[in-house]
Structure formats: structure tokens, C-alpha cells
Design an enzyme around this catalytic site. Structure first.
Site, PDB file in Angstrom:
ATOM      1  CD  GLU A  36      -3.093  -0.625   0.149  1.00  0.00           C
ATOM      2  OE1 GLU A  36      -3.131  -0.252  -1.221  1.00  0.00           O
ATOM      3  OE2 GLU A  36      -3.521  -1.686   0.565  1.00  0.00           O
ATOM      4  CG  HIS A  37       0.011   4.887   0.491  1.00  0.00           C
ATOM      5  ND1 HIS A  37       0.008   6.294   0.222  1.00  0.00           N
ATOM      6  CD2 HIS A  37      -1.206   4.509   1.011  1.00  0.00           C
ATOM      7  CE1 HIS A  37      -1.522   6.422   0.455  1.00  0.00           C
ATOM      8  NE2 HIS A  37      -2.030   5.438   1.142  1.00  0.00           N
ATOM      9  CG  ASP A  39       0.711   3.258  -6.214  1.00  0.00           C
ATOM     10  OD1 ASP A  39       1.169   3.845  -5.161  1.00  0.00           O
ATOM     11  OD2 ASP A  39      -0.600   3.290  -6.646  1.00  0.00           O
ATOM     12  N   GLY A 125     -16.833   2.536  -5.412  1.00  0.00           N
ATOM     13  CA  GLY A 125     -16.289   3.496  -4.267  1.00  0.00           C
ATOM     14  C   GLY A 125     -15.922   2.648  -2.987  1.00  0.00           C
ATOM     15  N   GLY A 127     -13.614   0.743  -2.787  1.00  0.00           N
ATOM     16  CA  GLY A 127     -12.009   0.243  -3.091  1.00  0.00           C
ATOM     17  C   GLY A 127     -12.013  -0.937  -3.809  1.00  0.00           C
ATOM     18  CB  SER A 129     -10.542  -0.734  -9.026  1.00  0.00           C
ATOM     19  OG  SER A 129      -9.850  -0.048  -9.947  1.00  0.00           O
ATOM     20  CB  SER A 131     -12.813   3.481 -12.142  1.00  0.00           C
ATOM     21  OG  SER A 131     -11.629   3.283 -11.461  1.00  0.00           O
ATOM     22  CD  GLU A 163      -9.564   5.773 -13.200  1.00  0.00           C
ATOM     23  OE1 GLU A 163      -9.564   4.525 -13.586  1.00  0.00           O
ATOM     24  OE2 GLU A 163      -9.549   5.743 -12.059  1.00  0.00           O
ATOM     25  CG  ASP A 175      -6.836   0.170  -9.516  1.00  0.00           C
ATOM     26  OD1 ASP A 175      -6.140  -0.194  -8.709  1.00  0.00           O
ATOM     27  OD2 ASP A 175      -7.503   1.294  -9.181  1.00  0.00           O
TER      28      ASP A 175
HETATM   29  P1  ADP Z   1     -13.918   2.671  -7.540  1.00  0.00           P
HETATM   30  O1  ADP Z   1     -13.021   2.847  -6.239  1.00  0.00           O
HETATM   31  O2  ADP Z   1     -15.051   2.289  -7.480  1.00  0.00           O
HETATM   32  O3  ADP Z   1     -12.920   2.495  -8.880  1.00  0.00           O
HETATM   33  P2  ADP Z   1     -13.976   5.446  -8.911  1.00  0.00           P
HETATM   34  O4  ADP Z   1     -14.447   6.784  -8.324  1.00  0.00           O
HETATM   35  O5  ADP Z   1     -12.411   5.156  -9.324  1.00  0.00           O
HETATM   36  O6  ADP Z   1     -14.228   4.217  -7.429  1.00  0.00           O
HETATM   37  O7  ADP Z   1     -14.697   4.949  -9.986  1.00  0.00           O
HETATM   38  C1  ADP Z   1     -16.153   5.209  -9.805  1.00  0.00           C
HETATM   39  C2  ADP Z   1     -16.942   5.545 -11.250  1.00  0.00           C
HETATM   40  O8  ADP Z   1     -16.811   4.703 -12.107  1.00  0.00           O
HETATM   41  C3  ADP Z   1     -18.218   5.904 -10.857  1.00  0.00           C
HETATM   42  O9  ADP Z   1     -18.379   6.969 -10.001  1.00  0.00           O
HETATM   43  C4  ADP Z   1     -18.562   5.798 -12.391  1.00  0.00           C
HETATM   44  O10 ADP Z   1     -18.485   7.186 -12.741  1.00  0.00           O
HETATM   45  C5  ADP Z   1     -17.869   4.921 -13.013  1.00  0.00           C
HETATM   46  N1  ADP Z   1     -18.377   3.597 -13.150  1.00  0.00           N
HETATM   47  C6  ADP Z   1     -18.120   2.539 -12.355  1.00  0.00           C
HETATM   48  N2  ADP Z   1     -18.941   1.410 -12.696  1.00  0.00           N
HETATM   49  C7  ADP Z   1     -20.001   1.884 -13.584  1.00  0.00           C
HETATM   50  C8  ADP Z   1     -21.058   1.422 -14.392  1.00  0.00           C
HETATM   51  N3  ADP Z   1     -21.378   0.000 -14.051  1.00  0.00           N
HETATM   52  N4  ADP Z   1     -21.819   2.060 -14.878  1.00  0.00           N
HETATM   53  C9  ADP Z   1     -21.311   3.472 -15.131  1.00  0.00           C
HETATM   54  N5  ADP Z   1     -20.408   4.018 -14.570  1.00  0.00           N
HETATM   55  C10 ADP Z   1     -19.687   3.442 -13.693  1.00  0.00           C
HETATM   56 MG    MG Z   2     -11.112   3.831  -9.377  1.00  0.00          MG
END
Ligand code: ADP
Ligand code: MG
Length: 385
Positions: A36-37, A39, A125, A127, A129, A131, A163, A175
Site C-alpha cells: 500500500e502506497h 506504487d 467507491g 475500493g 476499482s 473504474s 482515466e 488496478d
Molecule cells: P472505484 O474505487 O470504485 O474505482 P472510482 O471513483 O475510481 O471508484 O470510479 C467509480 C466511477 O466509475 C463511478 O462513479 C462511475 O462514474 C464509474 N463507473 C463504475 N462502474 C460503472 C457502471 N457500472 N456504470 C457506469 N459507470 C460506472
Molecule cells: Mg477507481
């Protein structure tokens, strides 16, 4: 095809756009087992892809428009391929559209337009990922439909580029590497200096272990200032010690670091140096002795983040201590800190006992209700239909 969310994504695509998707691709979320941290200090991380996935049902169009929609919202975002940039797209659509743009950036050409529908069971959100999961699902789909023949490492970079450049989040490559390179019951050992990756057997299934995610549901408090100041301490530590990055120090250098650095900077440095060693030790132990041997390393990582890096919070400490008291093999907070989730390596037969114990302890202490669920290590991005 027995994957229910893949079928649902295909059905939703057809309902939204009025014709059948040509395929469905999926990619997993990830959890970081240890490292952790490390990277941004050019060190080591050991994430694994999890059995929570995002699905992209996709078809080529006859023109150069892209449409994206998701179970997230009822809107359909539509844009001309060549008009995708950081100003023209925003919100959740920036993730899939950013990937389309990044494939173009990498290959120098555009394919045909696309219709994309996204469905997912990766919690957002927490943790895990979500995204990277959406980026990698779209990346493998576009790579196949546009015949761009990019390899998995390139596709991970494309997710990161999307991203960084289109979403506007300065994230690393961990990720997307986990989501692209994950294998069943394996972790991805990533060297963040040269970006070499190696698949490491976890042996969780054979040992009857799962990773319990204990999401405290505490939003990452003060995380921006905290993150920036931790990075600054790491840079100061490396500069004072005369190395390019803290990756270049070993435990043998810590005595000298103690002499040269102020107390806070020294403890930040000690976390990074010992954490890198714990990642290497975890890989060695997994290979030689199996997953029951890594408990102390996981807890060592937690203690180091709590005491030296000072990024834990009471809810995370409680989750870790309670899980260990009730029989978890090892536990630690995971992610950037100041909130988010802890993980506990837990024998399958006591998952419900540990879950109930953590819930009860949170209630006694007046904390918000945690979200607790088990995950296993799953394969990376793939075409499912
Ligand atoms: P995480 O830790 O889950 O990666 P992030 O803030 O990096 O959190 O990314 C979350 C964002 O990714 C969401 O707010 C949205 O914008 C996008 N996202 C993730 N999954 C989806 C989905 N199934 N449909 C649309 N957007 C998504
Ligand atoms: Mg993310």
C-alpha cells in the site's frame, strides 16, 4: 451461457438500442492483497482480480457515432468519435468513452462507431476499482471489434490513459493490470518501476480460505490532503537519502534514515521500505508455504499503516482486530486510507461468525453499518457472449 449479468446486459442493450449486441465482454474489479502506497515509490504491489465484474454489451455501428448507457442512469450519452475529449465528456460516460479515445490515441486510427451498454456487480467507491472494471471491459470489447490486436498490458495502459486524460484522475497502473492480467486463484505481482508483472498462485481455494471485504462505508475523509502530504514525505525522504525513489532503499538503510530524517519523514519512509519487503515476503511465502503462512505479513502491513504511515481510522482498526480475534488468518486495511475497506483472510467455515462479530462490534461502538462480503480471485477481462 450461464452468466446472469451478461445475459441481462445483452437484454438491456437490445431494449435500449432496438437490436442485438454483437457480444458481451466483462472485466473484474480488484482488491490489493498487500503493498500500500508503494506504487508511487516505484515499489511492489500484489492485487488480485475478484469475482465481481462489469459487463459491456457492444456492437459496431455503420457511422462514427458512439452511444453509451448503463444501469447507473437512464441517460444515453451520444457523441461523435472524433469529438471525444476531456472537455466534451464528463461523469460516468468519461470512463467508457475515454477508453475508446485511448485506443485511437494508441493506434492512430478510429474504427466504426459503437453502441455500448454497461451492467455491473462491482460496488462503486468501496475500493474495489469499479473504474478499472468498466475501463477494461470496454477495452477488450473495442480491441476485438476494431481488430486492433493490442495485448493485455497495452489494454491496461489504455484504461489508465482513459482515466488520466479523459476522466482526469491521476491514477497508476495497478488496478487495470489486475483487471487485465488476473487469473483464477492467482494474484498479480507488479513491479511499479518497470511494470513487469508475474502471476502468483494464492492457493486460497485449496486451503479453504476467502478474502472477506469489510467496507466500513466511511468516505475517505481528508484523503486528498492526506495523500498529497504522504507523497511529499516520500519524495523528501528519497531526496534526503540520495535515491531516485524509496524503492531503492532496503531495511538495512533504515538506521541511516533514522539519523538523517525528522521523525515523521522517517516513519513514512519506514512504512514504504518495510511494506516493499512484506510484498516480496508474501510472494515467497505463498510460493513456498501457502496462504496460511501470510497472516503476520498482512497484520504487519496494517500496523505499519496505522502507526508509521498514519492513514488508518478507528473503524478500520476495529474491523481488523475483531476479524483476527474471531479466527481470521490475517487482516489489514486496504486502499489509500482514511476510510474505505479492510480485508480479512478467513477460513470459509467461519466467514459468517466473523461477519456477525464485526457487525456487532460496529454497533456497540456506534459506527455506521459496514458492508461485508467474501470474494475470491477470478480471471481477468474476457469475452463472455
Ligand atoms: P472505484 O474505487 O470504485 O474505482 P472510482 O471513483 O475510481 O471508484 O470510479 C467509480 C466511477 O466509475 C463511478 O462513479 C462511475 O462514474 C464509474 N463507473 C463504475 N462502474 C460503472 C457502471 N457500472 N456504470 C457506469 N459507470 C460506472
Ligand atoms: Mg477507481
Amino acid at each position: 451461457m450461464s452468466d446472469p449479468i451478461a445475459l441481462q446486459a445483452a437484454a438491456n442493450f437490445a431494449a435500449k438500442y432496438g437490436y442485438e449486441a454483437s457480444g458481451v465482454w466483462s472485466a473484474p474489479g480488484r482488491v490489493n492483497l498487500i503493498g500500500e502506497h508503494t506504487d508511487y515509490n516505484e515499489g511492489f504491489v500484489l492485487p488480485f482480480a475478484i469475482n465481481r465484474r462489469t459487463y459491456a454489451a457492444v456492437s459496431l455501428r455503420g457511422d462514427s457515432q458512439v452511444r453509451v448507457s448503463s444501469t447507473f442512469s437512464s441517460e444515453v450519452v451520444e457523441v461523435e468519435l472524433s469529438a471525444i475529449n476531456a472537455q466534451s465528456v464528463s461523469g460516468w460516460a468519461a470512463y467508457p468513452l475515454g477508453v475508446v479515445w485511448a485506443v485511437h490515441e494508441k493506434t492512430g486510427s478510429w474504427g466504426s462507431g459503437l453502441d455500448i451498454f454497461i451492467d455491473s456487480d462491482v460496488p462503486v467507491g468501496a475500493g474495489l476499482s469499479s473504474s478499472a472494471a468498466i475501463e477494461c471491459a470496454v477495452a477488450v470489447a473495442v480491441n476485438e471489434l476494431w481488430n486492433t490486436n493490442l495485448g493485455r498490458r497495452d489494454l491496461a495502459r489504455i484504461g489508465q490513459r482513459a482515466e488520466n486524460a479523459i476522466v482526469g484522475a491521476p491514477t497508476g497502473i495497478m488496478d487495470q493490470s489486475a483487471s487485465m492480467l488476473g487469473e483464477l486463484d492467482h494474484a498479480v505481482f507488479l513491479d511499479c518501476r518497470d511494470l513487469t508483472a508475474k502471476s502468483v498462485p494464492l492457493g486460497f481455494a485449496e486451503a479453504g480460505l476467502e478474502i472477506l471485504i469489510i467496507d466500513t462505508q466511511v468516505e475517505h475523509r481528508h484523503s486528498e490532503g492526506g495523500y498529497a502530504s504522504r507523497r511529499a514525505s516520500c519524495e523528501l525522504g528519497a531526496a534526503t537519502m540520495g535515491v531516485k525513489a524509496l524503492r531503492d532503499l532496503t531495511i538495512a538503510d533504515l538506521d541511516r534514515a533514522h539519523e538523517l530524517l525528522d521523525d515523521v519523514t522517517f516513519r513514512r519512509v519506514r512504512h514504504i521500505v518495510t511494506e516493499n519487503q512484506r510484498v516480496l515476503d508474501t510472494v515467497a511465502k505463498l510460493e513456498a508455504e501457502g496462504p496460511r503462512a501470510i497472516g503476520d505479513l498482512l497484520y504487519g502491513s496494517h500496523a505499519s499503516m496505522r502507526d508509521d504511515f498514519e492513514i488508518s481510522i478507528d473503524e478500520l482498526d476495529t474491523a481488523v482486530e475483531t476479524a483476527l480475534r474471531h479466527g481470521a488468518v490475517g487482516a489489514r486495511m486496504t486502499g489509500g486510507g482514511f476510510g474505505g475497506a479492510a480485508i480479512a483472510l478467513t477460513p470459509v467455515e467461519i466467514i459468517s461468525e466473523v461477519t456477525l462479530a464485526v457487525r456487532a462490534e460496529f454497533e456497540v461502538l456506534g459506527y455506521g453499518e459496514p458492508n461485508i462480503f467474501a470474494v475470491s480471485a477470478a480471471p481477468g477481462a474476457v469475452r463472455v457472449i
